[in-house]
Enzyme design. Structure first.
Site, PDB file in Angstrom:
ATOM      1  N   ASN A   7       0.308   7.298  27.994  1.00 60.09           N
ATOM      2  CA  ASN A   7       1.662   7.221  27.441  1.00 60.09           C
ATOM      3  C   ASN A   7       2.581   7.908  28.448  1.00 60.09           C
ATOM      4  O   ASN A   7       2.650   9.137  28.497  1.00 60.09           O
ATOM      5  CB  ASN A   7       1.720   7.899  26.075  1.00 60.09           C
ATOM      6  CG  ASN A   7       3.077   7.770  25.415  1.00 60.09           C
ATOM      7  OD1 ASN A   7       4.052   7.338  26.031  1.00 60.09           O
ATOM      8  ND2 ASN A   7       3.169   8.152  24.152  1.00 60.09           N
ATOM      9  N   LYS A  14       0.994  11.599  28.868  1.00 62.32           N
ATOM     10  CA  LYS A  14      -0.036  11.983  27.906  1.00 62.32           C
ATOM     11  C   LYS A  14      -1.205  11.018  28.033  1.00 62.32           C
ATOM     12  O   LYS A  14      -1.000   9.836  28.305  1.00 62.32           O
ATOM     13  CB  LYS A  14       0.530  11.954  26.484  1.00 62.32           C
ATOM     14  CG  LYS A  14       1.673  12.931  26.256  1.00 62.32           C
ATOM     15  CD  LYS A  14       2.255  12.793  24.870  1.00 62.32           C
ATOM     16  CE  LYS A  14       3.455  13.714  24.684  1.00 62.32           C
ATOM     17  NZ  LYS A  14       4.110  13.536  23.366  1.00 62.32           N
ATOM     18  N   ARG A  91       0.927   2.481  26.651  1.00 64.73           N
ATOM     19  CA  ARG A  91       1.993   2.294  25.667  1.00 64.73           C
ATOM     20  C   ARG A  91       3.244   1.834  26.411  1.00 64.73           C
ATOM     21  O   ARG A  91       3.694   2.489  27.358  1.00 64.73           O
ATOM     22  CB  ARG A  91       2.299   3.607  24.947  1.00 64.73           C
ATOM     23  CG  ARG A  91       3.408   3.443  23.912  1.00 64.73           C
ATOM     24  CD  ARG A  91       4.054   4.750  23.549  1.00 64.73           C
ATOM     25  NE  ARG A  91       5.122   4.554  22.572  1.00 64.73           N
ATOM     26  CZ  ARG A  91       6.160   5.364  22.427  1.00 64.73           C
ATOM     27  NH1 ARG A  91       6.283   6.435  23.176  1.00 64.73           N
ATOM     28  NH2 ARG A  91       7.085   5.114  21.521  1.00 64.73           N
ATOM     29  N   HIS A 180       8.057   2.189  16.908  1.00 62.82           N
ATOM     30  CA  HIS A 180       6.936   2.836  16.203  1.00 62.82           C
ATOM     31  C   HIS A 180       5.964   1.795  15.637  1.00 62.82           C
ATOM     32  O   HIS A 180       5.186   2.089  14.729  1.00 62.82           O
ATOM     33  CB  HIS A 180       7.419   3.732  15.048  1.00 62.82           C
ATOM     34  CG  HIS A 180       8.225   4.913  15.473  1.00 62.82           C
ATOM     35  ND1 HIS A 180       9.252   5.435  14.692  1.00 62.82           N
ATOM     36  CD2 HIS A 180       8.186   5.688  16.582  1.00 62.82           C
ATOM     37  CE1 HIS A 180       9.792   6.464  15.313  1.00 62.82           C
ATOM     38  NE2 HIS A 180       9.161   6.635  16.471  1.00 62.82           N
ATOM     39  N   LEU A 208       7.593   9.667   9.973  1.00 62.94           N
ATOM     40  CA  LEU A 208       8.567  10.752  10.072  1.00 62.94           C
ATOM     41  C   LEU A 208       8.119  11.774  11.107  1.00 62.94           C
ATOM     42  O   LEU A 208       7.134  12.494  10.915  1.00 62.94           O
ATOM     43  CB  LEU A 208       8.736  11.455   8.718  1.00 62.94           C
ATOM     44  CG  LEU A 208       9.185  10.584   7.534  1.00 62.94           C
ATOM     45  CD1 LEU A 208       9.220  11.419   6.258  1.00 62.94           C
ATOM     46  CD2 LEU A 208      10.541   9.964   7.805  1.00 62.94           C
ATOM     47  N   GLY A 209       8.827  11.813  12.229  1.00 65.04           N
ATOM     48  CA  GLY A 209       8.595  12.826  13.258  1.00 65.04           C
ATOM     49  C   GLY A 209       9.961  13.286  13.722  1.00 65.04           C
ATOM     50  O   GLY A 209      10.889  13.368  12.922  1.00 65.04           O
ATOM     51  N   ARG A 240      18.955  12.184  16.175  1.00 63.01           N
ATOM     52  CA  ARG A 240      19.673  10.914  16.056  1.00 63.01           C
ATOM     53  C   ARG A 240      20.327  10.813  14.687  1.00 63.01           C
ATOM     54  O   ARG A 240      19.782  11.254  13.683  1.00 63.01           O
ATOM     55  CB  ARG A 240      18.729   9.733  16.269  1.00 63.01           C
ATOM     56  CG  ARG A 240      18.106   9.663  17.643  1.00 63.01           C
ATOM     57  CD  ARG A 240      17.285   8.385  17.789  1.00 63.01           C
ATOM     58  NE  ARG A 240      16.513   8.386  19.027  1.00 63.01           N
ATOM     59  CZ  ARG A 240      15.196   8.254  19.079  1.00 63.01           C
ATOM     60  NH1 ARG A 240      14.494   8.099  17.968  1.00 63.01           N
ATOM     61  NH2 ARG A 240      14.565   8.267  20.238  1.00 63.01           N
ATOM     62  N   ASN A 332       2.721  16.403   7.129  1.00 59.55           N
ATOM     63  CA  ASN A 332       2.630  17.853   6.926  1.00 59.55           C
ATOM     64  C   ASN A 332       3.662  18.478   5.995  1.00 59.55           C
ATOM     65  O   ASN A 332       3.475  19.615   5.567  1.00 59.55           O
ATOM     66  CB  ASN A 332       2.718  18.545   8.293  1.00 59.55           C
ATOM     67  CG  ASN A 332       1.543  18.198   9.186  1.00 59.55           C
ATOM     68  OD1 ASN A 332       0.405  18.444   8.829  1.00 59.55           O
ATOM     69  ND2 ASN A 332       1.812  17.600  10.333  1.00 59.55           N
ATOM     70  N   GLU A 381      -1.863   6.800  17.417  1.00 55.54           N
ATOM     71  CA  GLU A 381      -1.370   5.703  18.247  1.00 55.54           C
ATOM     72  C   GLU A 381      -2.278   5.445  19.451  1.00 55.54           C
ATOM     73  O   GLU A 381      -2.424   4.305  19.888  1.00 55.54           O
ATOM     74  CB  GLU A 381       0.064   5.998  18.685  1.00 55.54           C
ATOM     75  CG  GLU A 381       1.046   5.952  17.521  1.00 55.54           C
ATOM     76  CD  GLU A 381       2.460   6.338  17.908  1.00 55.54           C
ATOM     77  OE1 GLU A 381       3.237   5.438  18.264  1.00 55.54           O
ATOM     78  OE2 GLU A 381       2.778   7.542  17.851  1.00 55.54           O
TER      79      GLU A 381
END
Length: 392
Positions: A7, A14, A91, A180, A208-209, A240, A332, A381
């Site tokens: 990624n 990553k 990705r 996403h 949701l991140g 955002r 979480n 992912e």
């Protein structure tokens, strides 16, 4: 077989080395702040304790070389040579209207990714660079591109077209593309398997991140999503704004704001940061606990917008078989899940407080008995990309 998943971001890299069909992660890591004086390098594997250090990583070539050396040399030696890899999966954020599915990164595919730089200026250039560098370092290994947008390839025109002059679409590609997608597809499939729903199902997935999006999924096909031409619209996010009346931008432009000012503001200075002064949801929750009114308002807007889209997507789907929360916040934050679902009894959605508050790492149902299942499904992912490559 071993698949390396990469990624490549604008200043980060990553990776995960995944063993299939076991779906085990043999090694993973990240390089942050590429191009800075000191980059942060983190590696870990089953065979060795984690490594974190600072070193100069001036570009992606050096970064990926460091990753390759770590995998092939020293005490770990998870691969003897590049061709021990079955493939490398990348990705790629934007595939546009041409690259509608995961595919081998041929010269034609890479040329198309380059054409889309204008639609994803922060991501596609870095994604393409990652492919080109990996081709040089892992010679003889096939490189595959897995697109965030491909999950939305079958959106109906009524969902992906904007009610604007037709030429905007035909000449400039202005439409909903969605993002996403790899995450939404992965958790939806996991949810279907977990519940034994079969081919016919109606699912709403909530990712949701720091970035947030939702997808309405019918029988495995996405029929609507909250993000659009870019990742800005839809839900309120970390920095955002989410949905915003365009008149606000016109008004502020007339007041002296430049286009660059506005772009920076709605993408990097809005959302939780704009209202509460911090884009880390954990900090915002603590500030609300301490009596901060701005934090309380930010969380009210955040969860209200999720709730609005749940209602809208139930209408679009004509019902609901399962609601799924995923990603860092979705997995979480019991408070966000609870407040997003509060008052949805009219749709037969009702959380069990005890189940919702439990912190577990597995897929689980947190709804009360006899109500619509509300699942927490941990997203992965990298594994999803590896599985896409294997399918190809």
């Amino acid at each position: 077989m071993r698949i390396l998943v990469l990624n490549s971001g604008s200043s980060s890299l990553k990776f995960q080395l995944i063993q299939l069909p076991e779906q085990s992660v043999l090694a993973k890591g990240a390089i942050e702040e590429i191009g800075k004086e000191k980059s942060i390098v983190t590696f870990s594997s089953d065979a060795k304790e984690g490594v974190q250090k600072e070193m100069a990583i001036p570009n992606f070539e050096v970064g990926l070389t460091v990753v390759a050396q770590w995998l092939m040399e020293g005490t770990i030696k998870l691969i003897e040579q590049p061709t021990d890899l079955f493939a490398v999966g990348h990705r790629v954020v934007h595939g546009g209207e041409i690259l509608k599915k995961s595919m081998l990164a041929t010269p034609e595919v890479k040329a198309e990714i380059k054409k889309l730089f204008g639609l994803a200026p922060l991501h596609n250039p870095a994604n393409l660079k990652g492919i080109e560098v990996a081709e040089q370092i892992f010679k003889g290994v096939k490189q595959y591109a897995v697109f965030d947008t491909s999950f939305y390839a079958d959106l109906p025109a009524k969902a992906y077209r904007y009610p604007v002059p037709k030429e905007w679409y035909t000449d400039y590609g202005v439409r909903v593309y969605g993002f996403h997608g790899t995450s939404h597809k992965y958790v939806a499939n996991k949810g279907v398997d977990f519940l034994g729903l079969g081919e016919k199902h109606k699912i709403i997935s909530i990712h949701l991140g720091n970035g947030c999006s939702m997808a309405a999924i019918k029988d495995g096909v996405c029929i609507d999503t909250t993000m659009g031409l870019g990742p800005l619209p839809g839900l309120m996010m970390g920095t955002r704004s989410g949905d915003l009346d365009p008149s606000v931008l016109f008004y502020l432009h007339e007041k002296g704001f430049t286009v660059s000012d506005l772009k920076e503001s709605v993408n990097k200075k809005s959302g939780l940061l704009g209202i509460a002064g911090d884009n880390d949801l954990r900090t915002v929750l603590q500030k609300r606990k301490d009596g901060d009114k701005d934090a309380a308002l930010a969380l009210a807007i955040y969860t209200y917008r999720i709730k609005k889209y749940i209602g809208a997507y139930i209408a679009a789907l004509g019902g609901i078989d399962a609601l799924i929360f995923t990603a860092g916040v979705g997995e979480n934050s019991d408070e966000v899940r609870w407040e997003s679902c509060e008052g949805l009894d009219c749709f037969n959605i009702n959380l069990d407080a005890e189940l919702n508050n439990k912190r577990l790492a597995n897929t689980r149902n947190i709804a009360k008995e006899s109500y619509v299942p509300v699942l927490i499904v941990p997203t992965n992912e990298e594994l999803a990309i590896a599985l896409e490559v294997t399918n190809l």
